[in-house]
Design a protein around this motif. Structure first.
Motif, mmCIF file in Angstrom:
data_model
loop_
_atom_site.group_PDB
_atom_site.id
_atom_site.type_symbol
_atom_site.label_atom_id
_atom_site.label_comp_id
_atom_site.label_asym_id
_atom_site.label_seq_id
_atom_site.Cartn_x
_atom_site.Cartn_y
_atom_site.Cartn_z
ATOM 1 N N ALA A 64 -29.313 22.314 13.387
ATOM 2 C CA ALA A 64 -29.394 23.660 12.809
ATOM 3 C C ALA A 64 -28.558 24.645 13.618
ATOM 4 N N ILE A 65 -28.635 24.558 14.942
ATOM 5 C CA ILE A 65 -27.892 25.493 15.795
ATOM 6 C C ILE A 65 -26.415 25.118 15.860
ATOM 7 N N TYR A 66 -26.146 23.880 16.264
ATOM 8 C CA TYR A 66 -24.750 23.480 16.500
ATOM 9 C C TYR A 66 -23.936 23.456 15.215
ATOM 10 N N MET A 67 -24.518 22.925 14.144
ATOM 11 C CA MET A 67 -23.770 22.860 12.887
ATOM 12 C C MET A 67 -23.678 24.231 12.221
ATOM 13 N N GLY A 68 -24.665 25.087 12.443
ATOM 14 C CA GLY A 68 -24.546 26.457 11.949
ATOM 15 C C GLY A 68 -23.328 27.121 12.564
ATOM 16 N N SER A 69 -23.206 26.976 13.885
ATOM 17 C CA SER A 69 -22.052 27.533 14.594
ATOM 18 C C SER A 69 -20.750 26.878 14.145
ATOM 19 N N SER A 70 -20.750 25.553 14.036
ATOM 20 C CA SER A 70 -19.528 24.821 13.681
ATOM 21 C C SER A 70 -19.041 25.141 12.274
ATOM 22 N N ILE A 71 -19.972 25.195 11.315
ATOM 23 C CA ILE A 71 -19.581 25.527 9.937
ATOM 24 C C ILE A 71 -19.086 26.967 9.868
ATOM 25 N N GLY A 72 -19.767 27.874 10.575
ATOM 26 C CA GLY A 72 -19.344 29.269 10.588
ATOM 27 C C GLY A 72 -17.938 29.443 11.129
ATOM 28 N N THR A 73 -17.633 28.788 12.251
ATOM 29 C CA THR A 73 -16.299 28.915 12.839
ATOM 30 C C THR A 73 -15.252 28.144 12.042
ATOM 31 N N MET A 74 -15.666 27.045 11.411
ATOM 32 C CA MET A 74 -14.730 26.275 10.587
ATOM 33 C C MET A 74 -14.271 27.094 9.383
ATOM 34 N N PHE A 75 -15.178 27.840 8.793
ATOM 35 C CA PHE A 75 -14.850 28.701 7.650
ATOM 36 C C PHE A 75 -14.882 30.172 8.098
ATOM 37 N N SER A 76 -14.153 30.438 9.177
ATOM 38 C CA SER A 76 -14.132 31.790 9.729
ATOM 39 C C SER A 76 -13.572 32.791 8.720
ATOM 40 N N THR A 77 -14.180 33.958 8.694
ATOM 41 C CA THR A 77 -13.727 35.018 7.791
ATOM 42 C C THR A 77 -13.069 36.143 8.584
ATOM 43 N N VAL A 78 -13.848 36.795 9.458
ATOM 44 C CA VAL A 78 -13.286 37.887 10.257
ATOM 45 C C VAL A 78 -13.379 37.567 11.748
ATOM 46 N N ASN A 79 -13.486 36.309 12.088
ATOM 47 C CA ASN A 79 -13.575 35.867 13.481
ATOM 48 C C ASN A 79 -12.285 36.225 14.223
ATOM 49 N N PRO A 80 -12.349 37.124 15.214
ATOM 50 C CA PRO A 80 -11.119 37.551 15.907
ATOM 51 C C PRO A 80 -10.467 36.438 16.712
ATOM 52 N N PHE A 81 -11.249 35.393 17.090
ATOM 53 C CA PHE A 81 -10.713 34.337 17.934
ATOM 54 C C PHE A 81 -10.035 33.217 17.154
ATOM 55 N N SER A 82 -10.128 33.250 15.833
ATOM 56 C CA SER A 82 -9.427 32.233 15.035
ATOM 57 C C SER A 82 -8.711 32.864 13.853
ATOM 58 N N SER A 83 -9.462 33.365 12.868
ATOM 59 C CA SER A 83 -8.843 33.914 11.654
ATOM 60 C C SER A 83 -7.822 35.008 11.954
ATOM 61 N N ILE A 84 -8.228 35.989 12.746
ATOM 62 C CA ILE A 84 -7.370 37.157 12.974
ATOM 63 C C ILE A 84 -6.190 36.807 13.877
ATOM 64 N N ILE A 85 -6.449 36.095 14.988
ATOM 65 C CA ILE A 85 -5.351 35.710 15.877
ATOM 66 C C ILE A 85 -4.371 34.791 15.159
ATOM 67 N N ALA A 86 -4.880 33.811 14.406
ATOM 68 C CA ALA A 86 -4.001 32.870 13.703
ATOM 69 C C ALA A 86 -3.192 33.582 12.620
ATOM 70 N N SER A 87 -3.821 34.483 11.879
ATOM 71 C CA SER A 87 -3.109 35.234 10.837
ATOM 72 C C SER A 87 -2.028 36.119 11.446
ATOM 73 N N ASN A 88 -2.360 36.753 12.568
ATOM 74 C CA ASN A 88 -1.363 37.568 13.261
ATOM 75 C C ASN A 88 -0.173 36.717 13.690
ATOM 76 N N ALA A 89 -0.462 35.529 14.224
ATOM 77 C CA ALA A 89 0.601 34.637 14.685
ATOM 78 C C ALA A 89 1.451 34.131 13.525
#
Length: 502
Positions: A202-227
């Motif tokens: 519940a904890i680990y997969m909640g985090s993993s699914i959330g980051t895998m389908f990041s929406t406004v996550n500055p550490f993946s979606s935003i940085i990657a889009s900027n790049a």
């Protein structure tokens, strides 16, 4: 003579095996690197780091970025959205082979601990706070109260925890922060009739699914889009839909396993450890003679819960990182100690004992980092990226997205940091989408899906540290997670193929 039962190796042994394999790769994979640029805000210039390690200052302007083929707005560097060195497309060069031998491997775990000391300190302070709270009986009383309140509706624990952490993952990249939740939630899940794997999932997969389908996550979606030179809102609708569906798939999978375990404890993958785990997490706990849930204990748990609320606010709004988060929990622990009424000596002893319980977890985090250090020092990370990007040129668009998913799965193993992988790979790979007639936001999706899927199982990530908290071996987790990983992989492929035609 009785045969000794062969058991699966510990998390440390698994990491050492992977570390040795990484060192072997530094002898086999050609060493090479891309030239990179890093913005210097004080001077308002770019520093170019060439493959031969020489440096050159360049004007900190949009024109400089355009000349280098980096389709990113200068403002993203000026406002601090991008702080790490960015790879320059078309600059890959082979360099002198730098194989990592015996002494390099021997030193790497020590360097890994130095490199992750902020996370390790965070973990130890949390352990201390948990130790103090455990001693007050607040957890036991809270567990008793919660288990009575959810009687007959225990499944809500799984749904609520998974959804909330998934939201945290998709918005601000909640990952390492979840380490604080396991000692708190595992007793609750066990007391309601589930096993520790249900809580971990519940904890680990909640985090993993959330980051895998990041929406406004500055550490993946935003940085990657900027790049990639695009707005992070491109492809956002598709990823929101993906987040909702993937979270539902994950919850259904966990609920199915949880229902089976609750009906028959022998169906648990870790049934052999049932007594050992209950003794560790439910010490002195009895549902029938639970500690009274006094006002003082309620206040301590409220303060502890509010610590997480403040942490989420600080990370998402004030750009806090581990120093600030660690200081927050230390302050929380001291306040709880004062409210509990325990003496100074007892507080210190319980705090130190609690921190000691998580020393193994802290060391695993450091050893996991050593694997990345060996590959960086061996100069093979960029080479793997170069070979992967060259393999997809000129492909059919649908085949391209599937192959790119595989590429990011592989890269996600070698570079588990979402922001690190983004600034290294996206400037190189994003232009490849142009050659096959696809929008660059599809590259952002493949990057997130590939790395996210690898996070389910990669020993270089957080999973081994998580399992070490409950002494669950890696093979048990693999047995549990591989079917779900298959379902989510199939779903990710469908989502990518849909993106190619809309």
């Amino acid at each position: 003579m009785k045969k000794k039962k062969i058991s699966f190796p510990t998390a440390f042994t698994v990491l050492v095996i992977v570390l040795i394999l990484a060192a072997v790769l530094t002898y086999i994979v050609p060493a090479g690197t891309y030239a990179k640029i890093k913005y210097e805000p004080d001077k308002k210039v770019f520093t170019m780091i060439k493959p031969d390690t020489s440096t050159k200052e360049l004007p900190g302007t949009q024109e400089t970025l355009n000349k280098m083929g980096i389709k990113t707005e200068i403002g993203k560097f000026e406002d601090g959205s991008i702080t790490k060195p960015v790879a320059i497309p078309g600059t890959y060069e082979k360099v002198t082979q730098t194989p990592q031998g015996f002494f390099a491997v021997l030193q790497s775990p020590i360097k890994g601990i130095y490199d992750t000391i902020d996370i390790i300190t965070f973990v130890l302070i949390i352990g201390g706070v948990i130790g103090v709270l455990n001693n007050t009986g607040a957890f036991d009383a809270g567990i008793a109260s919660l288990s009575r309140a959810t009687k007959g509706r225990e499944f809500l624990l799984i749904v609520v925890v998974t959804v909330l952490i998934s939201i945290g993952g998709t918005t601000f990249g909640m990952a390492e922060e979840t380490i604080a939740l396991y000692p708190v939630l595992i007793p609750i899940f066990i007391a309601t009739g589930y096993d520790a794997i249900v809580c971990i999932a519940a904890i680990y997969m909640g985090s993993s699914i959330g980051t895998m389908f990041s929406t406004v996550n500055p550490f993946s979606s935003i940085i990657a889009s900027n790049a990639a030179g695009i707005k992070f809102t491109q492809g956002l609708t598709v990823r929101i839909v993906g987040l909702v569906i993937a979270t539902i798939i994950t919850i259904i999978y966990i609920l199915k396993y949880a229902k089976k375990v609750k009906a028959d404890a022998t169906k648990s993958l870790i049934y052999a450890q049932k007594e050992e785990i209950e003794k560790k997490f439910l010490v002195d706990y009895s549902d029938e003679e639970a500690f009274k849930f006094t006002g003082r204990r309620k206040l301590m748990l409220i303060i502890f819960a509010l610590t997480f609320v403040v942490m989420v606010w600080g990370v998402s709004i004030k750009q806090w990182w581990f120093t600030e988060m660690t200081a927050l929990f230390l302050c929380s622990g001291i306040i709880i100690g004062v409210i509990s009424g325990m003496g100074e000596k007892e507080f210190v002893n319980k705090f130190v004992a609690g921190a000691g319980d998580l020393i193994g977890v802290a060391l695993i985090i450091g050893v996991a980092r050593s694997i990345n250090l060996v590959m960086e020092q061996g100069m093979i990370s960029d080479s793997i990226l170069y070979m992967a990007s060259g393999a997809v040129k000129g492909m059919n668009s649908m085949l391209f997205v599937i192959v790119m998913l595989i590429v990011f799965l592989v890269l996600g193993f070698f570079i588990p940091s979402s922001s690190g992988l983004a600034v290294l790979s996206i400037p190189i790979i994003a232009p490849l989408a142009d050659t096959v007639g696809l929008s660059r936001d599809i590259i952002i999706s493949t990057y997130q899906y590939g790395q996210g899927l690898m996070a389910f199982i990669t020993p270089t990530g957080l999973i081994l540290a998580t399992l070490a908290m409950v002494d669950v071996t890696y093979d048990k987790w693999l047995k549990f997670i591989m079917p779900l990983m298959g379902y989510i992989t199939a779903f990710a492929v469908v989502m990518l193929l849909v993106e190619t035609v809309i």
